[in-house]
Design an enzyme around this catalytic site. Structure first.
Site, PDB file in Angstrom:
ATOM      1  N   GLU A 300       3.801  -0.470   2.303  1.00  0.00           N
ATOM      2  CA  GLU A 300       2.653  -1.171   2.880  1.00  0.00           C
ATOM      3  C   GLU A 300       2.794  -2.684   2.890  1.00  0.00           C
ATOM      4  O   GLU A 300       1.839  -3.398   2.559  1.00  0.00           O
ATOM      5  CB  GLU A 300       1.398  -0.754   2.107  1.00  0.00           C
ATOM      6  CG  GLU A 300       1.363  -1.173   0.626  1.00  0.00           C
ATOM      7  CD  GLU A 300       1.939  -0.166  -0.362  1.00  0.00           C
ATOM      8  OE1 GLU A 300       2.805   0.630   0.045  1.00  0.00           O
ATOM      9  OE2 GLU A 300       1.530  -0.185  -1.538  1.00  0.00           O
ATOM     10  N   HIS A 324      -1.734   6.133   6.112  1.00  0.00           N
ATOM     11  CA  HIS A 324      -1.609   5.848   4.677  1.00  0.00           C
ATOM     12  C   HIS A 324      -1.248   4.374   4.438  1.00  0.00           C
ATOM     13  O   HIS A 324      -1.935   3.679   3.689  1.00  0.00           O
ATOM     14  CB  HIS A 324      -0.551   6.779   4.068  1.00  0.00           C
ATOM     15  CG  HIS A 324      -0.320   6.551   2.601  1.00  0.00           C
ATOM     16  ND1 HIS A 324      -0.914   7.322   1.631  1.00  0.00           N
ATOM     17  CD2 HIS A 324       0.431   5.635   1.949  1.00  0.00           C
ATOM     18  CE1 HIS A 324      -0.543   6.881   0.436  1.00  0.00           C
ATOM     19  NE2 HIS A 324       0.287   5.854   0.603  1.00  0.00           N
ATOM     20  N   GLU A 325      -0.194   3.918   5.072  1.00  0.00           N
ATOM     21  CA  GLU A 325       0.232   2.534   4.829  1.00  0.00           C
ATOM     22  C   GLU A 325      -0.828   1.546   5.309  1.00  0.00           C
ATOM     23  O   GLU A 325      -1.071   0.528   4.668  1.00  0.00           O
ATOM     24  CB  GLU A 325       1.589   2.252   5.486  1.00  0.00           C
ATOM     25  CG  GLU A 325       2.726   3.202   5.083  1.00  0.00           C
ATOM     26  CD  GLU A 325       2.862   3.464   3.590  1.00  0.00           C
ATOM     27  OE1 GLU A 325       2.440   2.613   2.783  1.00  0.00           O
ATOM     28  OE2 GLU A 325       3.376   4.539   3.220  1.00  0.00           O
ATOM     29  N   HIS A 328      -3.582   1.057   2.828  1.00  0.00           N
ATOM     30  CA  HIS A 328      -3.255   0.128   1.740  1.00  0.00           C
ATOM     31  C   HIS A 328      -3.712  -1.307   2.061  1.00  0.00           C
ATOM     32  O   HIS A 328      -3.790  -2.142   1.156  1.00  0.00           O
ATOM     33  CB  HIS A 328      -1.745   0.097   1.490  1.00  0.00           C
ATOM     34  CG  HIS A 328      -1.248   1.170   0.562  1.00  0.00           C
ATOM     35  ND1 HIS A 328      -1.709   1.316  -0.720  1.00  0.00           N
ATOM     36  CD2 HIS A 328      -0.290   2.120   0.727  1.00  0.00           C
ATOM     37  CE1 HIS A 328      -1.049   2.321  -1.307  1.00  0.00           C
ATOM     38  NE2 HIS A 328      -0.186   2.825  -0.452  1.00  0.00           N
ATOM     39  N   GLU A 347      -2.640   4.109  -4.997  1.00  0.00           N
ATOM     40  CA  GLU A 347      -2.217   5.279  -4.227  1.00  0.00           C
ATOM     41  C   GLU A 347      -3.292   6.362  -4.082  1.00  0.00           C
ATOM     42  O   GLU A 347      -3.373   7.013  -3.046  1.00  0.00           O
ATOM     43  CB  GLU A 347      -0.944   5.880  -4.831  1.00  0.00           C
ATOM     44  CG  GLU A 347       0.252   4.932  -4.789  1.00  0.00           C
ATOM     45  CD  GLU A 347       0.651   4.469  -3.382  1.00  0.00           C
ATOM     46  OE1 GLU A 347       0.258   5.116  -2.397  1.00  0.00           O
ATOM     47  OE2 GLU A 347       1.345   3.436  -3.291  1.00  0.00           O
ATOM     48  N   ASP A 405       8.522   3.303 -12.359  1.00  0.00           N
ATOM     49  CA  ASP A 405       8.868   4.374 -11.442  1.00  0.00           C
ATOM     50  C   ASP A 405       8.531   5.751 -12.013  1.00  0.00           C
ATOM     51  O   ASP A 405       8.179   6.669 -11.273  1.00  0.00           O
ATOM     52  CB  ASP A 405      10.380   4.312 -11.185  1.00  0.00           C
ATOM     53  CG  ASP A 405      10.705   4.476  -9.726  1.00  0.00           C
ATOM     54  OD1 ASP A 405       9.931   3.952  -8.914  1.00  0.00           O
ATOM     55  OD2 ASP A 405      11.714   5.138  -9.414  1.00  0.00           O
ATOM     56  N   TYR A 413      -1.324   9.916  -6.578  1.00  0.00           N
ATOM     57  CA  TYR A 413      -1.738  10.112  -5.189  1.00  0.00           C
ATOM     58  C   TYR A 413      -2.835  11.175  -5.081  1.00  0.00           C
ATOM     59  O   TYR A 413      -3.909  10.921  -4.533  1.00  0.00           O
ATOM     60  CB  TYR A 413      -0.539  10.575  -4.344  1.00  0.00           C
ATOM     61  CG  TYR A 413       0.496   9.515  -4.099  1.00  0.00           C
ATOM     62  CD1 TYR A 413       1.426   9.174  -5.077  1.00  0.00           C
ATOM     63  CD2 TYR A 413       0.570   8.850  -2.886  1.00  0.00           C
ATOM     64  CE1 TYR A 413       2.401   8.205  -4.857  1.00  0.00           C
ATOM     65  CE2 TYR A 413       1.537   7.877  -2.647  1.00  0.00           C
ATOM     66  CZ  TYR A 413       2.442   7.560  -3.634  1.00  0.00           C
ATOM     67  OH  TYR A 413       3.394   6.596  -3.417  1.00  0.00           O
TER      68      TYR A 413
HETATM   69  N1  BES Z   1       3.557   2.281  -1.902  1.00  0.00           N
HETATM   70  C1  BES Z   1       4.146   3.522  -1.574  1.00  0.00           C
HETATM   71  C2  BES Z   1       5.636   3.528  -1.697  1.00  0.00           C
HETATM   72  C3  BES Z   1       6.122   3.266  -3.107  1.00  0.00           C
HETATM   73  C4  BES Z   1       5.689   4.035  -4.142  1.00  0.00           C
HETATM   74  C5  BES Z   1       7.033   2.269  -3.349  1.00  0.00           C
HETATM   75  C6  BES Z   1       6.140   3.791  -5.417  1.00  0.00           C
HETATM   76  C7  BES Z   1       7.486   2.009  -4.620  1.00  0.00           C
HETATM   77  C8  BES Z   1       7.036   2.772  -5.663  1.00  0.00           C
HETATM   78  C9  BES Z   1       3.782   3.952  -0.158  1.00  0.00           C
HETATM   79  O1  BES Z   1       2.517   3.570   0.247  1.00  0.00           O
HETATM   80  C10 BES Z   1       3.795   5.458  -0.116  1.00  0.00           C
HETATM   81  O2  BES Z   1       3.062   6.044  -0.849  1.00  0.00           O
HETATM   82  N2  BES Z   1       4.615   6.047   0.728  1.00  0.00           N
HETATM   83  C11 BES Z   1       4.691   7.474   0.898  1.00  0.00           C
HETATM   84  C12 BES Z   1       3.976   7.830   2.172  1.00  0.00           C
HETATM   85  C13 BES Z   1       3.089   8.998   2.145  1.00  0.00           C
HETATM   86  C14 BES Z   1       2.273   9.229   0.934  1.00  0.00           C
HETATM   87  C15 BES Z   1       2.331   9.193   3.429  1.00  0.00           C
HETATM   88  C16 BES Z   1       6.154   7.870   0.993  1.00  0.00           C
HETATM   89  O3  BES Z   1       7.007   6.986   0.968  1.00  0.00           O
HETATM   90  O4  BES Z   1       6.469   9.036   1.070  1.00  0.00           O
HETATM   91 ZN    ZN Z   2       1.000   4.531  -0.747  1.00  0.00          ZN
END
Ligand code: BES
Ligand code: ZN
Length: 634
Positions: A300, A324-325, A328, A347, A405, A413
């Site tokens: 995002e 989703h993005e 954010h 999330e 992480d 989520y």
């Molecule tokens: N912010 C996250 C990606 C992220 C998570 C980066 C943890 C670093 C650490 C992003 O918004 C996300 O959740 N992406 C998901 C998309 C989905 C839930 C629609 C993905 O990458 O799969």
């Molecule tokens: Zn996200």
């Protein structure tokens, strides 16, 4: 005069209070302030002494040496008496630090720790609020992926992109890398001829400037305070196509048209989100489609979502990722988890809003499918983490001593989204929406903790008894899934279950009523298949539905999992292609893990990974190295 003793939170609030044309938010009450921040165990910064307010970058990417070289000019706010500032760095080589007049400043890099990197302590100048750090990144900088021309669609020019979340920005920008310390930024990026740079900020126009060496320079400006994990850069052969007035796609030239077609509904999504949660505050909303090694579905980055090309299904069936993005832009980018212990505030809220946007766009039957699948993921995550890891099924985590992480599971989520679904079931949609609109407005451009959010909910949303009925305390601070979670029953997915039953009862695949199924129905079908399936029946499914050659990444992923589980060899060439042609962690990591669980699959996993590993981003290899115990293999 500012009081001498000022708490970190107050300082952050004062320094970062919104500079928008909107009136600044009312000063938070004492109770709000107390719960507004907790110490960020993933940053060396000491923001109660001195904080970074603005980062000004001047960087040159060197594609041969795989380094970014240049300066970060930091504007600092110090409390009286502070003599030094502590920044976060990881794998940076610091050449010099100067003040605004060019006089050298003393600095010291402390011992590096795993994933946290090293503190960079700089003695502040006697006067002035500027420190200029001259530095260079390392070729292995975890945030940055340098792609060879071979790894791009065009095959002619190299490409680079950064991924900051959660604590990787410190590998390419020396700053206070904590989500609770918001900073504005600007940048000048000097690129090789024929390339374009894009960033998560406004583009300063006109473009086309050349530096003294004749290199094109691209300039950017983010005048809203953001957490440093949202500073993002990509450089390569990047084209652009407008979608709406303030929306468009960036991608390699051969991908631009496909991306523009896939994301054609983005203006409708913004309209839906604004109607629900208030004005979109970031100016433009563009999407950058990256080469296939991008490790996430989407990221995002403000004004410019970074996205995987695996979302380009050709039929707009995976665009909930854009919802989703985009979501954010409120939850996460406007109101931000103060530390990674409260990642769910980013999330979980976003996943809830994603389903609300899709509800507006595609209707309730579609959104209910998303929600039911999400609820299944929540339960699977809780099951996965039960026992020794049960503490990680809490929404509010304790990540002390761990890589953030590790806390980034489906709990944040899906349990996060289900928390809001539960609150909605108690107070009704209308009241929850109006609360959320006010919440985003009141706390815009501020960090948020679980405690502060709940205080505000109790103050503004709940009537007597409702917080208890929603069991908010249990939802946020206790492990497991509270028993008041509303059960979601999608009629469409119910119909899929009937088809699964009939197939399990012996009906031929070709006789199933699948012709009207969308991607979500296919996903549910594949997830509902039995664990063990005889080869002949797999072949029958494959023949009827062309699963092995599916162009839809989500469907292919689930089918390949089934194939691994049953050692269905006709799909293995496709499996290998999938693992070597894209590097989205959500897809590649579980496939390697499943292969590695079996005696026959482990050697296959290792031989594919040997080839694919150099093409993946560090975020993906970090996970897969652990799964495959790569240290022992090498
Ligand atoms: N912010 C996250 C990606 C992220 C998570 C980066 C943890 C670093 C650490 C992003 O918004 C996300 O959740 N992406 C998901 C998309 C989905 C839930 C629609 C993905 O990458 O799969
Ligand atoms: Zn996200």
């Amino acid at each position: 005069m500012r009081p001498v003793k000022i708490t970190a939170v107050l300082l952050t609030l004062v320094l970062n209070s919104c500079s928008e044309n909107k009136p600044a938010p009312a000063t938070p009450s004492a109770a709000e302030s107390r719960s507004a921040t907790q110490r960020d165990v993933h940053s060396y910064a000491e923001p109660d002494k001195a904080v970074v307010q603005h980062v000004s970058l001047d960087l040159v990417p060197d594609f041969d040496a795989r380094k970014l070289t240049g300066t970060a000019n930091l504007t600092i706010k110090r409390s009286p008496g502070a003599s030094a500032i502590v920044l976060d760095t990881r794998d940076l080589s610091i050449k010099q630090v100067k003040d605004a007049s060019g006089a050298a400043l003393m600095f010291n890099t402390g011992a590096a720790k795993e994933f946290l990197g090293a503190p960079l302590t700089i003695t502040l100048p006697a006067s002035g609020d500027t420190v200029v750090v001259e530095y260079e990144t390392s070729p292995g900088a975890a945030a940055v992926q340098w792609l060879s021309p071979q790894q791009t669609a065009g095959k002619k020019m190299p490409f680079l992109f950064t991924q900051g979340e959660a604590i990787l920005t410190r590998t390419w920008v020396p700053t206070q890398d904590s989500p609770g310390i918001r900073q504005t930024y600007d940048a000048a990026i000097h690129v090789p001829a024929g390339m374009r740079a894009v960033m998560s900020a406004d583009h300063v126009l006109p473009e086309g400037e050349k530096d003294s060496s004749g290199r094109p320079v691209f300039r950017f400006k983010m005048d809203k305070p953001i957490p440093p994990y949202l500073i993002a850069l990509a450089v390569g052969d990047i084209g652009f196509k407008a979608i709406g007035k303030n929306t468009g796609v960036y991608a390699e030239p051969s991908v631009v048209q496909r991306a523009a077609d896939e994301f054609g509904e983005v203006d409708q999504m913004i309209a839906a989100a604004e109607k629900l949660y208030g004005t979109y505050r970031w100016g433009r909303y563009d999407i950058l489609v990256l080469p296939p090694s991008f490790p996430f579905g989407g990221m995002e980055n403000p004004t410019l979502t970074f996205a995987t090309p695996t979302v380009l299904a050709g039929d707009r069936s995976l665009v909930n990722l854009v919802a989703h993005e985009l979501a954010h832009s409120w939850s996460g980018n406007l109101v931000t988890n103060a530390t990674w212990d409260d990642f769910w505030l980013n999330e979980g809220f976003t996943t809830y809003i994603e389903s609300r946007i899709m509800d507006e766009l595609r209707g309730k039957p579609y959104a209910d499918m998303l929600r039911q699948i999400g609820q299944q993921d929540m339960r699977a995550a809780a099951e996965d983490l039960k026992g020794a890891k049960a503490a990680d099924t809490r929404l509010h985590l304790d990540l002390t001593g761990r890589d953030p992480d590790e806390g980034m599971t489906d709990i944040a989520y899906e349990k996060g989204a289900n928390f809001l679904e539960t609150v909605e079931s108690v107070v009704g949609r209308e009241r929850l929406d109006s609360f959320l609109r006010d919440y985003f407005d009141h706390f815009a451009f501020q960090p948020m903790t679980s405690a502060r959010m709940l205080d505000y909910m109790k103050e503004k949303l709940f009537q007597p008894g409702e917080a208890e009925r929603a069991k908010v305390q249990a939802w946020v601070f206790e492990p497991g899934i509270p028993d008041n979670v509303p059960s979601i029953k999608s009629a469409a997915l119910g119909a899929v279950d009937l088809q699964v039953d009939s197939w399990k009862g012996g009906a031929a695949a070709s006789t199933l009523a699948t012709s009207k199924w969308s991607t979500l129905e296919w996903m549910h079908f594949l997830r509902a298949l039995p664990e063990t399936i005889p080869e002949a029946r797999l072949a029958e499914l494959d023949k009827a539905f062309k699963l092995t050659s599916s162009g839809n990444s989500e469907i292919l992923f689930l089918w390949l999992k089934t194939a691994i589980h049953n050692r269905y060899q006709p799909a293995f060439a496709s499996l290998e292609r999938f693992l070597t042609s894209q590097g989205r962690r959500k897809f590649v990591a579980p496939l390697y893990a499943d292969l590695a669980k079996t005696e026959w699959g482990r050697p296959l996993a290792i031989s594919i990974y040997k080839r694919a590993r150099p093409t993946y981003h560090s975020v993906a290899t970090g996970t897969i190295d652990q799964t495959l115990k790569w240290n022992e293999v090498k």
